[in-house]
Motif scaffolding. Structure first.
Motif, PDB file in Angstrom:
ATOM      1  N   MET A 115       1.579   6.139   7.202  1.00  0.00           N
ATOM      2  CA  MET A 115       1.971   5.368   8.276  1.00  0.00           C
ATOM      3  C   MET A 115       3.520   5.332   8.261  1.00  0.00           C
ATOM      4  O   MET A 115       4.084   5.002   9.157  1.00  0.00           O
ATOM      5  N   LYS A 116       4.068   5.267   7.008  1.00  0.00           N
ATOM      6  CA  LYS A 116       5.515   5.458   6.647  1.00  0.00           C
ATOM      7  C   LYS A 116       6.206   6.535   7.292  1.00  0.00           C
ATOM      8  O   LYS A 116       7.116   6.434   7.950  1.00  0.00           O
ATOM      9  N   LYS A 117       5.520   7.703   7.053  1.00  0.00           N
ATOM     10  CA  LYS A 117       5.936   8.903   7.984  1.00  0.00           C
ATOM     11  C   LYS A 117       5.939   8.929   9.110  1.00  0.00           C
ATOM     12  O   LYS A 117       7.174   9.448   9.866  1.00  0.00           O
ATOM     13  N   LYS A 118       4.966   8.270   9.825  1.00  0.00           N
ATOM     14  CA  LYS A 118       4.982   8.140  11.342  1.00  0.00           C
ATOM     15  C   LYS A 118       6.040   7.226  11.860  1.00  0.00           C
ATOM     16  O   LYS A 118       6.594   7.497  12.667  1.00  0.00           O
ATOM     17  N   ALA A 119       6.157   6.045  10.974  1.00  0.00           N
ATOM     18  CA  ALA A 119       7.164   5.325  11.361  1.00  0.00           C
ATOM     19  C   ALA A 119       8.654   5.889  11.389  1.00  0.00           C
ATOM     20  O   ALA A 119       9.559   5.721  12.299  1.00  0.00           O
TER      21      ALA A 119
END
Length: 343
Positions: free
Chosen positions: A335-339
């Protein structure tokens, strides 16, 4: 939140598709998450272009219960794809699913982490006599089948003749798949549902009551017990939940469960089968990181049964699995990578 349900929906009642879920189960999961306020899409992995469907829907997380059809890597196909696409999903990763499905790999990992389990022997050929250091009775299983497939009532054998007959039958039926021979443990049997990661929630223990089986049956939850004798129309009173445990046994079960979950690097949820040996010590039989969650209480599905005993209805059980998955370190990293990519 957008949730995709990756699954295999059973198209008929043949043994080939028995590991797959009935549509009623998938529908109950869909309804549960909709009631919790989520947007849901079902992806039948047998009929769909999974990658294309995921890219079109763009889920925040995938609730994965896809079993696959054949081969010892069948359960890992969807998680491998989701990892490639950097999409969060519930449950264990590809390596764990491969290791848990292959009974010999499970035993090796349990041995490595000093988790008690029965003595075992893997073979690609029918056996005419027992391996060294084995005594009868033993139980013979296909190496990488689920849902009790190939674990017949006659799989518990007491002599060389039956050893050869059953091992030959299994190898023939399952297309030359290797077999595994295990020492047969004679004590009580339990199955334990767990939810969590670093901190595991162990749901009330389920005990299997073999006294409810036909009088001539072996004391195992065989293919016949699961699919022929125990039906929704005539359910066997075969499970006790919560099991009657003294404090010492309860503590031992909880310790073994936590160690087994860690040994196979399970994530989020699983169901673990245990049996006591002749000395009353807890042994792990196998781990199921994709446990069945049939909603109908009459179906004797053990994970929802344990959840109900803990005070969770079906919807609350689904919510707990989802929240647990959203907090695991693999999904939070995704989710951090996606954000970061979207900024």
């Amino acid at each position: 939140m957008k949730i995709a349900i990756t699954c295999n929906i059973r198209s008929d009642e043949s043994e080939k598709f028995m590991e797959w879920d009935e549509y009623e189960t998938i529908e109950a999961i869909e309804k549960g998450y909709i009631n919790l306020g989520h947007t849901v899409q079902i992806i039948d992995c047998y009929k769909s272009d999974i990658e294309n469907e995921i890219k079109k829907f763009k889920p925040d997380i995938v609730f994965n219960i896809a079993e696959g059809l054949s081969g010892e890597k069948r359960e890992s196909i969807v998680p491998e794809l989701l990892d490639k696409l950097n999409v969060p999903y519930t449950g264990s990763g590809p390596k764990t699913l491969i290791n848990a499905l292959n009974k010999a790999k499970t035993h090796k990992l349990l041995d490595k982490f000093n988790v008690p389990n029965p003595r075992y022997y893997e073979s690609k050929k029918p056996l005419k006599k027992l391996p060294e250091n084995f005594l009868y009775p033993v139980i013979i299983k296909p190496l990488f089948e689920g849902s009790s497939k190939g674990i017949w009532d006659k799989s518990v054998v007491h002599n060389d003749k039956d050893l050869f007959t059953v091992s030959e039958s299994l190898i023939s039926k399952f297309n030359e798949q290797p077999i595994i021979i295990e020492e047969f443990l004679t004590g009580r049997e339990f199955t334990v549902a767990v939810i969590g990661n670093e901190d595991l929630t162990i749901l009330p223990v389920v005990e299997i009551n073999f006294s409810e089986l036909p009088k001539t049956a072996n004391p195992i939850y065989s293919f016949e017990a699961k699919w022929i004798w125990d039906t929704k129309e005539k359910p066997l009173d075969i499970f006790t939940c919560p099991a009657k445990l003294n404090a010492e046994l309860k503590h031992e079960i909880e310790t073994v469960i936590k160690n087994a979950f860690k040994a196979l690097s399970c994530r989020d949820w699983a169901r673990i089968d245990l049996r006591l040996n002749s000395l009353g010590k807890v042994n792990v039989l196998e781990l199921n990181p994709l446990p069945g969650i049939i909603p109908d209480p009459k179906a004797n599905s053990c994970f929802p049964k344990a959840a109900r005993a803990a005070g969770y209805n079906y919807e609350k059980m689904l919510d707990l699995i989802l929240k647990t998955s959203l907090q695991n370190k693999y999904n939070t990293e995704k989710m951090k990578k996606k954000a970061k990519k979207n900024n």
